[in-house]
Design an enzyme around this catalytic site. Structure first.
Site, PDB file in Angstrom:
ATOM      1  N   ASP A 205       0.819  -1.220   0.000  1.00 47.78           N
ATOM      2  CA  ASP A 205       0.000   0.000   0.000  1.00 47.78           C
ATOM      3  C   ASP A 205       0.844   1.259   0.000  1.00 47.78           C
ATOM      4  OD1 ASP A 205       0.817  -0.859   2.609  1.00 47.78           O
ATOM      5  OD2 ASP A 205      -0.467   0.666   3.489  1.00 47.78           O
TER       6      ASP A 205
ATOM      7  N   LYS B 186      -6.461  -0.136   6.762  1.00 49.57           N
ATOM      8  CA  LYS B 186      -5.243   0.102   7.550  1.00 49.57           C
ATOM      9  C   LYS B 186      -5.058   1.586   7.804  1.00 49.57           C
ATOM     10  CE  LYS B 186      -0.734   1.137   6.588  1.00 49.57           C
ATOM     11  NZ  LYS B 186       0.602   0.994   5.992  1.00 49.57           N
TER      12      LYS B 186
ATOM     13  N   GLU C 189      -2.609   0.353  13.704  1.00 47.99           N
ATOM     14  CA  GLU C 189      -1.144   0.377  13.576  1.00 47.99           C
ATOM     15  C   GLU C 189      -0.519   1.634  14.167  1.00 47.99           C
ATOM     16  OE1 GLU C 189       0.291   0.120   9.531  1.00 47.99           O
ATOM     17  OE2 GLU C 189       2.380   0.070  10.150  1.00 47.99           O
TER      18      GLU C 189
ATOM     19  N   GLU D 250       2.746   2.699  14.839  1.00 48.96           N
ATOM     20  CA  GLU D 250       4.135   2.240  14.650  1.00 48.96           C
ATOM     21  C   GLU D 250       5.058   3.011  15.581  1.00 48.96           C
ATOM     22  OE1 GLU D 250       5.694   2.161  10.642  1.00 48.96           O
ATOM     23  OE2 GLU D 250       7.748   1.833  11.357  1.00 48.96           O
TER      24      GLU D 250
ATOM     25  N   LYS E 242      -1.424  -4.134  14.189  1.00 50.14           N
ATOM     26  CA  LYS E 242      -0.160  -4.155  13.438  1.00 50.14           C
ATOM     27  C   LYS E 242       0.892  -3.424  14.260  1.00 50.14           C
ATOM     28  CE  LYS E 242       1.723  -3.204   8.890  1.00 50.14           C
ATOM     29  NZ  LYS E 242       1.518  -3.412   7.463  1.00 50.14           N
TER      30      LYS E 242
ATOM     31  N   SER F  15       2.626  -8.627   8.546  1.00 53.86           N
ATOM     32  CA  SER F  15       2.013  -7.745   7.565  1.00 53.86           C
ATOM     33  C   SER F  15       3.151  -6.874   7.048  1.00 53.86           C
ATOM     34  CB  SER F  15       0.920  -6.889   8.216  1.00 53.86           C
ATOM     35  OG  SER F  15       0.425  -5.953   7.282  1.00 53.86           O
TER      36      SER F  15
ATOM     37  N   TYR G 272       5.854   6.541   5.074  1.00 51.07           N
ATOM     38  CA  TYR G 272       5.269   5.476   4.275  1.00 51.07           C
ATOM     39  C   TYR G 272       4.354   6.021   3.211  1.00 51.07           C
ATOM     40  CZ  TYR G 272       4.533   0.753   3.196  1.00 51.07           C
ATOM     41  OH  TYR G 272       4.560  -0.424   2.530  1.00 51.07           O
TER      42      TYR G 272
END
Ligand code: 13P
Length: 388
Positions: A63, A175, A215, A217, A257, A326, A388
């Protein structure tokens, strides 16, 4: 669609049950009001989450935003055109048998509506491969005013209608990636903002039939040791679950995630896969209810082999959740380099992807060994301040 039910209950015994000699004045009955979430998609969400969290399978994260995909393509000397992105994504979704190891694929919006180079809808190819199509729905990170140079994640405005359209197009999970930086704090404000945003996103996604991948992170950036990552991760996950509960998110219909608990990328003390597994599982046991069906780790700049070894170490005993992957970089890196934009390399590149997918499938089952892995797959992919 959430429906509210008011439950009135008194936790006090009936007067007739009191001891005959008891003289205390009767306190007022306690009224508890509770919202019970009963969404139209609840059964489907639980089923989708369980399908994605099925034994020996994990998620192919593909993605990358157009800007990030452009960087990947530039690394092999290709221009960032829609045709080149389409060629690469076609390569990623068409290896025969990919669905044996991959249960879900996260797509960027362009790919959800895209066809392969042969004109077949990418969503249809995935479904034929028994891979659930998913969609990145966040709108990326921007500076968080009033913080210590930290960021917050945009995308809640209009999310419900976008997600309803993604569902129509075949997506069944979503996501949302936000980040927490250890060297910059993290500040209370940044953690709260990250957790609240994830919780709102999760509730809205469930309302629109998409299983939310949650998620936060925790970036690898920094010189800190593994203990510090563990401490921050505990704080972050406590807040995320606090706000998800407040937002009546159905835990059986989400996937997580997380980052693995590792030392900062610039820390001199490195951790073995067993140490990473110990810290990460300790974190999960302390913070994640067993109702959650699956924990799908991101790779975050670890090498392909490192990410697989760490996952394998976490699956050496029984876990209350499906513990899987993932990965984007840790599944795609060798594949992308092998392809190098040349049509004659497509088969070899797909074999490279299948090799990584199979290795991580084995790691999900706790049966992976790194014997025979190529040196290239052991090269780290950490990039400072990665977006990202
Ligand atoms: P990496 O595995 O490259 O860290 O990607 C994580 C991610 O969020 C992709 O969806």
């Amino acid at each position: 669609m959430a429906s509210a039910t008011l439950l009135k209950s008194s936790f006090l015994p009936k007067k007739s049950e009191w001891g005959a000699t008891r003289q205390a004045a009767a306190p007022k009955p306690v009224t508890v009001s509770m919202v019970v979430r009963a969404g139209a998609y609840d059964d489907e969400l639980v089923k989708t989450a369980k399908t994605i969290a099925s034994p020996g399978r994990g998620i192919l994260a593909m993605d990358e935003s157009n800007a990030t995909c452009g960087k990947r393509l530039a690394s092999i000397g290709l221009e960032n055109t829609e045709a080149n992105r389409q060629a690469y994504r076609t390569l990623l979704v068409t290896p025969p048998g990919l669905g044996q190891y991959i249960s879900g694929a996260i797509l960027f919006e362009e790919t959800l509506y895209q066809s392969t180079v042969d004109g077949k809808k990418i969503v249809d190819i995935l479904t034929e491969q028994k891979i659930v199509p998913g969609i990145k729905v966040d709108k990326g990170l921007v500076p968080l005013t009033g913080s210590n140079n930290e960021s917050w994640c945009q995308g809640l405005d209009g999310l419900a209608s976008r997600e309803a359209a993604y569902y129509q197009q075949g997506a069944r999970f979503a996501k949302w990636r936000t980040v927490v930086s250890i060297p910059n704090g993290p500040s209370e404000l940044a953690v709260k903002e990250a957790a609240w945003g994830l919780a709102r996103y999760a509730a809205i996604s469930q309302d629109n039939g998409l299983v939310p991948i949650v998620e936060p992170e925790i970036l690898l950036d920094g010189q800190h040791g593994i203990e510090r990552t563990f401490e921050v991760a505990q704080k972050v996950w406590a807040e995320v679950f606090f706000y998800m509960a407040e937002n009546n998110v159905t835990f059986e219909g989400i996937l997580l995630k997380p980052s693995m608990v590792t030392p900062g990328a610039e820390c001199k003390d490195r951790a073995t896969p067993e140490q990473v597994a110990d810290y990460t599982l300790k974190l999960l046991h302390r913070r994640i209810p067993p109702a959650v069906p699956g924990i799908m780790f991101l790779s975050g700049g670890q090498s392909e082999v490192e990410a697989t070894q760490n996952l394998n170490a976490m699956n050496q005993g029984a876990n209350p959740w499906h513990v899987s992957f993932s990965y984007a970089r840790a599944l795609q890196n060798t594949c992308l380099k092998t392809w190098a934009g040349q049509p004659e390399n497509v088969k070899a590149a797909q074999d490279a992807l299948l090799l990584r997918a199979k290795a991580n499938s084995l790691a999900q089952l706790g049966k992976y060994t790194s014997d025979g892995e190529a040196a290239e797959a052991k090269e780290g992919m950490f990039v400072k301040n990665y977006v990202y």
